[in-house]
Design an enzyme around this catalytic site. Structure first.
Site, PDB file in Angstrom:
ATOM      1  N   TYR A   1       0.820  -1.214   0.000  1.00 53.18           N
ATOM      2  CA  TYR A   1       0.000   0.000   0.000  1.00 53.18           C
ATOM      3  C   TYR A   1       0.856   1.267   0.000  1.00 53.18           C
ATOM      4  O   TYR A   1       0.457   2.279  -0.563  1.00 53.18           O
ATOM      5  CB  TYR A   1      -0.883   0.042   1.256  1.00 53.18           C
TER       6      TYR A   1
ATOM      7  N   ASP B   1      -3.463 -18.131   0.925  1.00 51.75           N
ATOM      8  CA  ASP B   1      -4.440 -18.862   0.108  1.00 51.75           C
ATOM      9  C   ASP B   1      -5.159 -19.910   0.943  1.00 51.75           C
ATOM     10  O   ASP B   1      -6.377 -20.075   0.879  1.00 51.75           O
ATOM     11  CB  ASP B   1      -3.779 -19.466  -1.149  1.00 51.75           C
TER      12      ASP B   1
ATOM     13  N   ASP C   1      -6.700  -6.690   4.144  1.00 51.61           N
ATOM     14  CA  ASP C   1      -7.796  -6.025   3.421  1.00 51.61           C
ATOM     15  C   ASP C   1      -8.740  -7.067   2.838  1.00 51.61           C
ATOM     16  O   ASP C   1      -9.958  -7.007   3.014  1.00 51.61           O
ATOM     17  CB  ASP C   1      -7.213  -5.143   2.306  1.00 51.61           C
TER      18      ASP C   1
HETATM   19  C1  IPM Z   1     -10.528  -0.773   3.775  1.00 56.45           C
HETATM   20  C2  IPM Z   1     -10.733  -0.199   2.404  1.00 56.45           C
HETATM   21  C3  IPM Z   1      -9.546   0.680   2.063  1.00 56.45           C
HETATM   22  C4  IPM Z   1      -8.309  -0.186   2.066  1.00 56.45           C
HETATM   23  C5  IPM Z   1      -9.669   1.451   0.731  1.00 56.45           C
HETATM   24  C6  IPM Z   1     -10.942   2.252   0.661  1.00 56.45           C
HETATM   25  C7  IPM Z   1      -8.476   2.339   0.489  1.00 56.45           C
HETATM   26  O1  IPM Z   1     -10.917  -1.219   1.480  1.00 56.45           O
HETATM   27  O2  IPM Z   1     -10.416   0.017   4.738  1.00 56.45           O
HETATM   28  O3  IPM Z   1     -10.503  -1.993   3.908  1.00 56.45           O
HETATM   29  O4  IPM Z   1      -7.987  -0.810   1.048  1.00 56.45           O
HETATM   30  O5  IPM Z   1      -7.644  -0.239   3.095  1.00 56.45           O
HETATM   31 MG    MG Z   2     -11.084  -3.158   2.368  1.00 59.44          MG
END
Ligand code: IPM
Ligand code: MG
Length: 350
Positions: free
Chosen positions: A136, A218, A242
């Site tokens: 990220y 996985d 995520d």
């Molecule tokens: C989350 C969301 C966010 C992320 C997005 C909106 C940037 O999916 O908080 O899980 O990917 O972290």
């Molecule tokens: Mg998310």
């Protein structure tokens, strides 16, 4: 008097945040609220998804109550101007490296999950997701290959300090629960994950009372569907967390039920509290969104940032009772509006 920054954001964010705020206000605590635009709303107000005044408010506040961000109208903008940039900016600027995402099956919602009731019975997981590192936040960009092809890249990496501090959060959480920690990675392929696995293993020496297992991501995705109730605490990186937290939300019946806390330290630090669902532009403004995730996020706010454990439990019990009494929004197979669901929780709070 504690100051709560309320950042409703986009789509259904304002609708669900309104209900969370109503519940907080009904507790009779001395709280001060201040609202500011963020995401697409921030961009519309000031040309930036995270206006400097909004960031300043978030830093000044004792806690941030966040709605949701994302607006298809702004998808074509350069990345730093898109709504999502505000969320990532807040996480980075506030140092919110620990994302706590509980997935619990509330009694009565067994049938709301697409999984069989006997599979989800007893589901009670906490996903501890690292939130300020990984792919990220690594270098990203576009370039041209030797053959002249367009190429996109995102650099994945963790240093040992980043892994150690999130591992500690995972172990502390597991110690306070059923004592089981599952660390999820992809160490069979990724060097980032091998370091992750090594460091988590080293931290384990300080937690002989916690049973640590490692699992490839996985396999974890499969086990979350096969035997979700066997998990206690999962600790994992930003990207895997995520994906797995959205998956876990469906085990619990609906993504509309899952709250989250993003913290800058294991205890006593500032935090941001938000439903894990997005802005759901398709149903925005229709009063159909489930406010429970936002309401439960306000309970996490009381517990983690204000030390108001009893009030947090009151909110959680009120949500549970409202569900048992049959209150359901559309995502749970019912017909209550967002406001009526808020009413149902408020009734049980009294
Ligand atoms: C989350 C969301 C966010 C992320 C997005 C909106 C940037 O999916 O908080 O899980 O990917 O972290
Ligand atoms: Mg998310």
């Amino acid at each position: 008097m504690p100051l709560i920054a309320v950042l409703p954001g986009d789509g259904i964010g304002p609708e669900v945040t309104t209900q969370a705020r109503r519940v907080l206000e009904a507790l009779g605590l001395d709280l001060q609220f201040e609202e500011a635009p963020v995401g697409g709303a921030g961009y519309l107000a000031s040309g930036r998804p995270l206006p400097p005044e909004t960031l300043a408010l978030a830093k000044r506040a004792d806690a941030v109550l966040f709605g949701a961000i994302g607006d298809p109208r702004f998808e074509g903008l350069e990345r730093r101007l898109r709504p999502e940039a505000a969320l990532l900016g807040l996480r980075r600027e506030l140092g919110l490296f620990a994302n706590i995402r509980p997935a619990t099956l509330f009694p009565g919602l067994e049938d709301a999950s697409p999984l069989k009731p006997e599979v989800v019975a007893g589901l009670d997981i906490v996903i501890v997701r690292e939130l300020t590192g990984d792919v990220y936040f690594g270098e990203k960009g576009r370039r041209s290959t030797h053959e002249g092809l367009r190429q996109g890249y995102d650099w994945m990496g963790y240093d040992e300090a980043e892994v150690e501090r999130i591992a500690i959060v995972g172990f502390e959480m597991a110690r306070r629960r059923r004592g089981k920690l599952c660390s999820v990675d992809k160490a069979n392929v990724l060097e980032t994950s091998q370091l992750w696995r090594d460091v988590v293993g080293e931290v384990a020496a300080q937690y002989p009372d916690v049973e640590l297992t490692h699992m490839y991501v996985d396999n974890a995705a499969m086990q979350l569907v096969r035997r979700p109730a066997d998990f206690d605490v999962i600790v994992t990186g930003n990207l895997f967390g995520d994906v797995l937290s959205d998956q876990a939300s469906m085990c619990a019946g609906s993504i509309g039920m899952l709250p989250s806390a993003s913290l800058s330290a294991w205890s006593g630090a500032n935090g941001m509290y938000e439903p894990i669902h997005g802005s759901a532009p398709d149903i925005a403004g229709q009063g159909r969104a489930n406010p429970c995730a936002a309401i439960l996020s306000s309970a996490m706010l009381l517990r983690h940032s204000l030390g108001e454990d009893a009030c947090a439990a009151r909110i959680e019990n009120a949500v549970a009772k409202a569900l048992v009494a049959g209150a359901r929004t559309a995502d749970l197979g019912g017909s209550l509006t967002t406001g009526q669901m808020g009413d149902a929780v408020l009734r049980e709070l009294k």
